[in-house]
Design an enzyme around this catalytic site. Structure first.
Site: not given
Ligand SMILES: *Cc1c(COP(=O)(O)O)cnc(C)c1O
Length: 406
Positions: A98, A120, A387
């Site tokens: 993020k 948000e 992620s």
């Molecule tokens: C917010 C988040 C997601 C999901 O958001 P995407 O926009 O689909 O990437 C996935 N993994 C983590 C660790 C997140 O914080």
């Protein structure tokens, strides 16, 4: 809410903000001028070397890029098939991808002279990243968060408040991400002149899906070069979890022209296929407009948005980014789902095999890798986007794993 079928619109990817039939700008008249202002400010920023070099500087020195591409040798051996590489977005400052997007939008807001940022948040990761960047730039920060998510992600609420942000709980609807976006939109309409709306994923009206994807495509820019350096060839598949779809778009983007590389998005299969039990938009959804954009939406026959469920707050959303909708329909990307139980099992497996505790969102991608790897050859390569890290999920993990007796 209007249920629109693809044939009713006039698809053209030549129109800015359209991905095939999807995307666009479905907002109240009061926001049109703000979106146009944003679009032209973003275009000017992209063309300005001062902007791009400050972004690169902060991604490197503040966020910790480039992130490693790590060969998971023990997991590969354990699964007995394709060679598995992990793209380590979990190692970034604030613990997830993020921050890539928030630094970009924070710089843009500063350029536009906006001193108040609203956002948000679902899992709280976007809220934390936004609050972090607001602290970095000395800006006022208001975060809208569903009360259900505030309960699930209590630690992130404290983090945001410690960083100086105001966290406003939203109790309407399912009290999750969709409802938080509604409240943030309402705030934006009211305060549009001094306020910048920092969107957390590849969602919303144009230019957000394109802009957020651009700020996240650094993931695949790096990974493309890293895998070529490590292996001298491209992977068989890229696997990423899909909430709104920003980490997946970021991980896919540079590989889209490489037709032999499969792009696999993993949605939240939750605890079943019934309404309210999952967030698998490509399995149970249909095209419609939600929160400013035309994409796949989980909705009933009257176009009423369905409730969703996932053990991971970050995947718990009724729609998905419009560029994914186009990649889905063209067949360029494949979308599968992993259940809550599979994600929990994948979390434990990655923790014990590699000493890496993934976010529950990312664990959905790991679960798909665990399913796919044994079916492939040892000469195949899987690139899995991690992620984020799992620290934020410790409360849920403690509860859920005890239930399972693990
Ligand atoms: C917010 C988040 C997601 C999901 O958001 P995407 O926009 O689909 O990437 C996935 N993994 C983590 C660790 C997140 O914080």
């Amino acid at each position: 809410m209007s249920k629109v079928t693809a044939t009713e619109s006039k698809p053209s990817s030549a129109i800015a903000g359209r991905f095939g039939a999807y995307g666009g700008r479905y907002v109240p008249e009061t926001l049109m001028a703000a979106l146009e202002e944003l679009e032209s400010a973003y275009a000017a920023a992209q063309a300005d070397p001062a902007f791009t070099s400050e972004l690169a500087y902060l991604l490197h020195h503040y966020a910790g890029r480039p992130t490693p591409l790590y060969h998971a040798a023990r997991l590969t051996e354990f699964l007995g098939g394709a060679k598995i590489y992990l793209k380590r977005e979990d190692l970034l400052h604030t613990g997830a991808h993020k921050i890539n997007n928030c630094i970009g939008q924070g710089l843009l807001a500063r350029r536009m002279g906006k001193r108040r940022i609203i956002a948000e948040t679902g899992a709280g990761q976007h809220g934390v990243a936004t609050a972090t960047v607001c602290a970095l730039f000395g800006m006022e920060c208001v975060i809208y968060m569903g009360e259900e998510d505030m309960r699930r992600q209590e630690l992130n609420v404290y983090r945001m408040r410690l960083l100086g942000a105001e966290v406003r709980g939203v109790s309407s609807g399912s009290a999750t991400l969709k409802d938080a976006i509604n409240e943030a939109m309402r705030d934006w309409v009211t305060n549009v002149r001094n306020t910048y709306f920092c969107m957390g994923s590849v969602l919303g009206a144009h230019p957000y899906p394109t802009m957020v994807r651009d700020f996240q495509k650094v993931i695949s820019l790096e990974a493309h070069a890293q895998i070529l350096e490590a292996e001298g060839r491209l992977p068989s598949a890229i696997i990423a979890c899909v909430g709104g779809g920003s980490n997946a778009m970021g991980a896919f983007f540079e590989f889209i022209p490489d037709k032999n590389v499969r792009l696999i998005g993993v949605e939240a299969g939750g605890r079943g296929t019934g309404s309210g039990e999952h967030a698998a938009r490509f399995q149970g959804g249909s095209p419609g407009v939600l929160q400013g954009t035309y994409s796949y939406v989980l909705q009933d026959d009257a176009g009423q948005v369905s409730l969703t469920h996932s053990v991971s707050a970050g995947l718990d959303y009724a729609s998905v980014g419009p560029e994914h909708a186009a990649l889905h329909d063209s067949g360029r990307a494949e979308y599968v789902s992993a259940s809550d139980a599979e994600a929990l099992h994948a979390t434990v497996t990655l923790a014990r095999m590699e000493g890496i505790l993934p976010a529950l969102e990312s664990a959905h991608a790991v679960a798909e890798a665990m399913r796919l790897a044994p079916k492939l050859q040892r000469s195949d390569i899987l690139l899995v986007n991690i992620s984020g890290r799992g620290d934020k999920d410790m409360g849920i993990l403690a509860r859920e794993l005890k239930l399972q007796g693990a």
